[in-house]
Design a protein around this motif. Structure first.
Motif, mmCIF file in Angstrom:
data_model
loop_
_atom_site.group_PDB
_atom_site.id
_atom_site.type_symbol
_atom_site.label_atom_id
_atom_site.label_comp_id
_atom_site.label_asym_id
_atom_site.label_seq_id
_atom_site.Cartn_x
_atom_site.Cartn_y
_atom_site.Cartn_z
ATOM 1 N N HIS A 76 0.867 -1.190 0.000
ATOM 2 C CA HIS A 76 0.000 0.000 0.000
ATOM 3 C C HIS A 76 0.893 1.225 0.000
ATOM 4 O O HIS A 76 1.872 1.290 0.732
ATOM 5 C CB HIS A 76 -0.899 -0.006 1.230
ATOM 6 C CG HIS A 76 -1.953 1.063 1.217
ATOM 7 N ND1 HIS A 76 -1.673 2.408 1.398
ATOM 8 C CD2 HIS A 76 -3.301 0.984 1.052
ATOM 9 C CE1 HIS A 76 -2.795 3.100 1.345
ATOM 10 N NE2 HIS A 76 -3.789 2.269 1.126
ATOM 11 N N ASP A 77 0.561 2.205 -0.827
ATOM 12 C CA ASP A 77 1.491 3.326 -0.992
ATOM 13 C C ASP A 77 1.601 4.239 0.222
ATOM 14 O O ASP A 77 2.422 5.166 0.224
ATOM 15 C CB ASP A 77 1.161 4.148 -2.248
ATOM 16 C CG ASP A 77 -0.187 4.843 -2.181
ATOM 17 O OD1 ASP A 77 -0.862 4.780 -1.125
ATOM 18 O OD2 ASP A 77 -0.574 5.462 -3.196
ATOM 19 N N GLN A 78 0.803 3.976 1.274
ATOM 20 C CA GLN A 78 0.955 4.733 2.515
ATOM 21 C C GLN A 78 1.422 3.860 3.671
ATOM 22 O O GLN A 78 1.488 4.322 4.810
ATOM 23 C CB GLN A 78 -0.358 5.433 2.885
ATOM 24 C CG GLN A 78 -0.753 6.543 1.924
ATOM 25 C CD GLN A 78 0.332 7.596 1.770
ATOM 26 O OE1 GLN A 78 0.983 7.972 2.749
ATOM 27 N NE2 GLN A 78 0.541 8.074 0.554
ATOM 28 N N ARG A 167 -2.631 14.436 5.381
ATOM 29 C CA ARG A 167 -2.107 15.013 4.139
ATOM 30 C C ARG A 167 -1.515 13.950 3.213
ATOM 31 O O ARG A 167 -1.340 14.197 2.016
ATOM 32 C CB ARG A 167 -1.042 16.075 4.452
ATOM 33 C CG ARG A 167 0.249 15.542 5.067
ATOM 34 C CD ARG A 167 1.133 16.712 5.515
ATOM 35 N NE ARG A 167 2.467 16.315 5.966
ATOM 36 C CZ ARG A 167 2.755 15.875 7.172
ATOM 37 N NH1 ARG A 167 1.783 15.760 8.077
ATOM 38 N NH2 ARG A 167 3.998 15.557 7.493
ATOM 39 N N PHE A 168 -1.222 12.772 3.753
ATOM 40 C CA PHE A 168 -0.648 11.704 2.939
ATOM 41 C C PHE A 168 -1.722 10.830 2.288
ATOM 42 O O PHE A 168 -1.401 9.964 1.471
ATOM 43 C CB PHE A 168 0.268 10.822 3.788
ATOM 44 C CG PHE A 168 1.414 11.572 4.416
ATOM 45 C CD1 PHE A 168 2.385 12.172 3.632
ATOM 46 C CD2 PHE A 168 1.512 11.685 5.797
ATOM 47 C CE1 PHE A 168 3.447 12.862 4.199
ATOM 48 C CE2 PHE A 168 2.578 12.368 6.379
ATOM 49 C CZ PHE A 168 3.542 12.959 5.579
ATOM 50 N N ARG A 172 -9.175 12.403 5.083
ATOM 51 C CA ARG A 172 -8.929 12.058 6.483
ATOM 52 C C ARG A 172 -9.548 10.720 6.835
ATOM 53 O O ARG A 172 -9.014 9.969 7.658
ATOM 54 C CB ARG A 172 -9.474 13.159 7.389
ATOM 55 C CG ARG A 172 -9.109 13.000 8.862
ATOM 56 C CD ARG A 172 -9.747 14.093 9.708
ATOM 57 N NE ARG A 172 -9.274 14.085 11.075
ATOM 58 C CZ ARG A 172 -9.706 13.250 12.028
ATOM 59 N NH1 ARG A 172 -10.647 12.345 11.730
ATOM 60 N NH2 ARG A 172 -9.223 13.312 13.251
ATOM 61 N N ASP A 173 -10.674 10.403 6.212
ATOM 62 C CA ASP A 173 -11.367 9.155 6.520
ATOM 63 C C ASP A 173 -10.551 7.923 6.158
ATOM 64 O O ASP A 173 -10.799 6.828 6.688
ATOM 65 C CB ASP A 173 -12.712 9.105 5.777
ATOM 66 C CG ASP A 173 -13.712 10.120 6.312
ATOM 67 O OD1 ASP A 173 -13.535 10.565 7.462
ATOM 68 O OD2 ASP A 173 -14.651 10.461 5.571
ATOM 69 N N GLU A 174 -9.594 8.078 5.250
ATOM 70 C CA GLU A 174 -8.782 6.946 4.831
ATOM 71 C C GLU A 174 -7.598 6.678 5.757
ATOM 72 O O GLU A 174 -6.942 5.640 5.637
ATOM 73 C CB GLU A 174 -8.273 7.154 3.400
ATOM 74 C CG GLU A 174 -9.373 7.149 2.357
ATOM 75 C CD GLU A 174 -8.810 7.220 0.951
ATOM 76 O OE1 GLU A 174 -7.596 7.003 0.776
ATOM 77 O OE2 GLU A 174 -9.601 7.504 0.034
ATOM 78 N N VAL A 175 -7.308 7.597 6.658
ATOM 79 C CA VAL A 175 -6.175 7.404 7.568
ATOM 80 C C VAL A 175 -6.507 6.287 8.553
ATOM 81 O O VAL A 175 -7.554 6.322 9.209
ATOM 82 C CB VAL A 175 -5.864 8.695 8.355
ATOM 83 C CG1 VAL A 175 -4.629 8.486 9.237
ATOM 84 C CG2 VAL A 175 -5.649 9.869 7.415
ATOM 85 N N PRO A 176 -5.656 5.268 8.657
ATOM 86 C CA PRO A 176 -5.911 4.201 9.642
ATOM 87 C C PRO A 176 -6.034 4.793 11.048
ATOM 88 O O PRO A 176 -5.379 5.776 11.390
ATOM 89 C CB PRO A 176 -4.680 3.304 9.523
ATOM 90 C CG PRO A 176 -4.198 3.525 8.122
ATOM 91 C CD PRO A 176 -4.448 4.985 7.857
#
Length: 250
Positions: A76-78, A167-168, A172-176
């Protein structure tokens, strides 16, 4: 604690890379504890350049990363595994089998935490542990809490940490909302800690970590009890230490 106050981010990154490369040259099979995020990117870029130029080799180095988002696959790219491949591992001569990052997809989180702790113990802990610091004073993903958590554990990320990392991601909802993180015990077991800080938004956290009370409400403050900490920061991040007369830049 030794403090190096550098003029800007680039100078901070070169200083940090110099300290890391010196450790590798001194002990080619050293164990490096590595960190992710925007702060060490410049340091890794400099290490890549020196390695590709032939100044030193990562061939015998072992590395253990501080943390990983829970629920993200390595590709996963993050994910932090992806970050390390992109910014360091894919560009230097380190052996892939000598690099470790927590498994964000582990089906049994408790077992993964225990496995990671045993791995780090079996390596003899880090010879040099690289750290950044969050705006709330977190190190790794050890968030402000009522107690210092010693072992590797799964942590619920603080809202301001989620905000800072949004920001990555596309939103915001996608941030674990959770992450695996090396505990305070493993961090403190490292023979040397290299703490990096850049930007005015880190000035309060650095001041509290260095000059404030030792409290789990500011996890970075535990480093006051370590006998070999090197702080490298730019003028902006160390501005409150400069004002207090703790360090001088230039």
């Amino acid at each position: 604690m030794r403090i190096y106050c550098e003029k800007d981010y680039d100078a901070m990154s070169r200083r940090a890379a110099n300290l890391i490369s010196a450790e590798v040259i001194r002990r080619p099979d050293c164990v490096l504890g590595l960190a992710t995020g925007s702060t060490p990117e410049g340091t890794y870029k400099q290490l890549v350049a020196w390695n590709q130029r032939g100044d030193f080799s990562f061939k015998e180095v072992r590395s253990v990363n501080l943390d990983e988002y829970r629920g993200l696959a390595p590709d996963h790219d993050q994910s932090y595994r992806y970050f390390m491949q992109k910014h360091l591992f894919d560009h230097v001569d380190i052996r892939p089998e000598n690099t470790w990052v927590p498994d964000g997809l582990a089906e049994d989180p408790a077992a993964e935490c225990a496995r990671y702790d045993e791995l780090i113990r079996s390596l003899g802990y880090a010879d040099l542990q690289l750290l950044g610091v969050g705006r709330n004073g977190h190190i790794g993903f050890n968030e402000p809490d009522e107690d210092f958590m010693k072992p590797t554990h799964v942590v619920d990320l603080a809202e301001n940490t989620i905000d800072a990392n949004a920001r990555f991601f596309a939103s915001r909802d996608e941030v674990p909302k959770q992450a695996f993180t090396m505990g305070i015990g493993c961090i403190m077991a490292a023979r040397r800690v290299l703490l990096l800080a850049s930007g005015t938004n880190k000035a309060d956290a650095i001041y509290n970590a260095v000059c404030g009370p030792i409290t789990p409400r500011c996890p970075g403050s535990i480093l006051q009890l370590h006998n070999d900490v090197v702080l490298v920061g730019d003028e902006a991040a160390l501005s409150k230490l400069i004002e207090a007369g703790v360090c001088v830049c230039g």
